[in-house]
Design an enzyme around this catalytic site. Structure first.
Site, mmCIF file in Angstrom:
data_model
loop_
_atom_site.group_PDB
_atom_site.id
_atom_site.type_symbol
_atom_site.label_atom_id
_atom_site.label_comp_id
_atom_site.label_asym_id
_atom_site.label_seq_id
_atom_site.Cartn_x
_atom_site.Cartn_y
_atom_site.Cartn_z
ATOM 1 N N THR A 1 60.335 -9.614 17.294
ATOM 2 C CA THR A 1 59.470 -8.481 17.609
ATOM 3 C C THR A 1 58.021 -8.947 17.607
ATOM 4 O O THR A 1 57.698 -10.011 17.065
ATOM 5 C CB THR A 1 59.619 -7.341 16.583
ATOM 6 N N GLU B 1 61.385 6.738 15.492
ATOM 7 C CA GLU B 1 60.046 6.162 15.383
ATOM 8 C C GLU B 1 59.009 7.281 15.448
ATOM 9 O O GLU B 1 58.801 7.872 16.505
ATOM 10 C CB GLU B 1 59.799 5.149 16.501
ATOM 11 N N ASP C 1 60.454 12.460 10.991
ATOM 12 C CA ASP C 1 60.926 11.852 9.753
ATOM 13 C C ASP C 1 62.411 11.503 9.841
ATOM 14 O O ASP C 1 63.246 12.367 10.113
ATOM 15 C CB ASP C 1 60.676 12.843 8.609
ATOM 16 N N ASP D 1 56.961 -0.045 6.744
ATOM 17 C CA ASP D 1 55.666 -0.043 6.058
ATOM 18 C C ASP D 1 55.890 -0.397 4.592
ATOM 19 O O ASP D 1 56.647 0.273 3.894
ATOM 20 C CB ASP D 1 55.029 1.341 6.179
ATOM 21 N N GLU E 1 56.776 -9.288 14.065
ATOM 22 C CA GLU E 1 57.280 -10.494 13.414
ATOM 23 C C GLU E 1 56.514 -11.729 13.883
ATOM 24 O O GLU E 1 56.157 -12.597 13.074
ATOM 25 C CB GLU E 1 58.768 -10.654 13.718
#
Length: 233
Positions: free
Chosen positions: A212, A89, A116, A138, A215
């Site tokens: 989450t 993350e 990354d 994303d 969500e």
């Protein structure tokens, strides 16, 4: 895997901003004290047996890319103590939430990375993972930004290299265009089969899914999620 054999990392990052609200002092302390103990160093060669990365004795290793606030990852690490997890993350505030959860409920079967995810994928040994999860990435709505979506031919090649035969790639999104995009990319890739027989297979959340915060917000705003599962051939 050598540097020369890495797939192209594309034009720019797959993630947006790295920082949101300023961190509180305790969160800063966790970044200074806890994260260095859990962070993978991709500058060193990966162990051929990934299970040795973890303090706990584990039988398999899974990767979650872009874990957000860490709700699912923290849940899964507790649910499967004999599985090792690598969580990636880059968003600092998301990592801060995960570190806070670990400060209260530590996990000996978890390692983290805050940059990354392609660096981790290129670092991993061949056929070393039993699963990859990519939930609510994303969507990069604008057409000129689609090349920044994490699901791409190059990244599916990365997935195919590091996943064991029979391992799962799971993808969830509330953005219909990104769901269709992922289906198109995975169904044309020679290494993946879509595991679905009917709408119930993608309209219902995964078994044991904790949900989450993102969500829940999507549902409040009237969006529905799709839950896709692909099997490495």
């Amino acid at each position: 895997m050598t540097e020369e054999s890495h797939p192209l990392r594309g034009a720019g990052n797959f993630f947006g901003r790295r920082h949101g609200k300023p961190l509180r002092s305790h969160q800063k302390n966790l970044f200074e004290d806890l994260l260095p103990r859990l962070k993978i160093n991709v500058e060193n060669p990966a162990p051929q047996d990934l299970r040795t990365l973890f303090e706990a004795k584990v039988d398999a290793v899974r990767l979650e890319i872009g874990f957000g606030g860490g709700e699912h990852l923290h849940h899964e690490t507790g649910r499967y103590p004999q599985t090792g997890f690598i969580g990636v993350e880059p968003f600092i505030n998301g990592m801060a939430k995960m570190l806070a959860a670990l400060d209260g409920e530590p996990r000996s079967n978890l390692r983290l990375y805050d940059e990354d995810a392609t660096a981790v994928l290129d670092w991993l040994p061949d056929a070393s993972l039993s699963g990859i999860d990519l939930f609510y990435p994303d969507p990069w709505h604008k057409r000129r930004h689609w090349k920044r979506r994490f699901v791409s031919d190059a990244n599916l090649d990365r997935f195919a290299r590091v996943l064991k035969p029979g391992a799962k790639f799971r993808f969830a999104s509330d953005i219909e265009h990104y769901v269709n995009w992922t289906l198109q990319h995975c169904r044309r890739h020679p290494a993946f089969d879509w595991q679905a027989e009917g709408p119930s297979d993608w309209n219902h959340a995964y078994e044991g899914w904790p949900g989450t915060r993102y969500e829940a917000k999507a549902f409040r705003e009237g969006r529905r999620a799709a839950y896709l599962t692909f099997i490495r051939r």
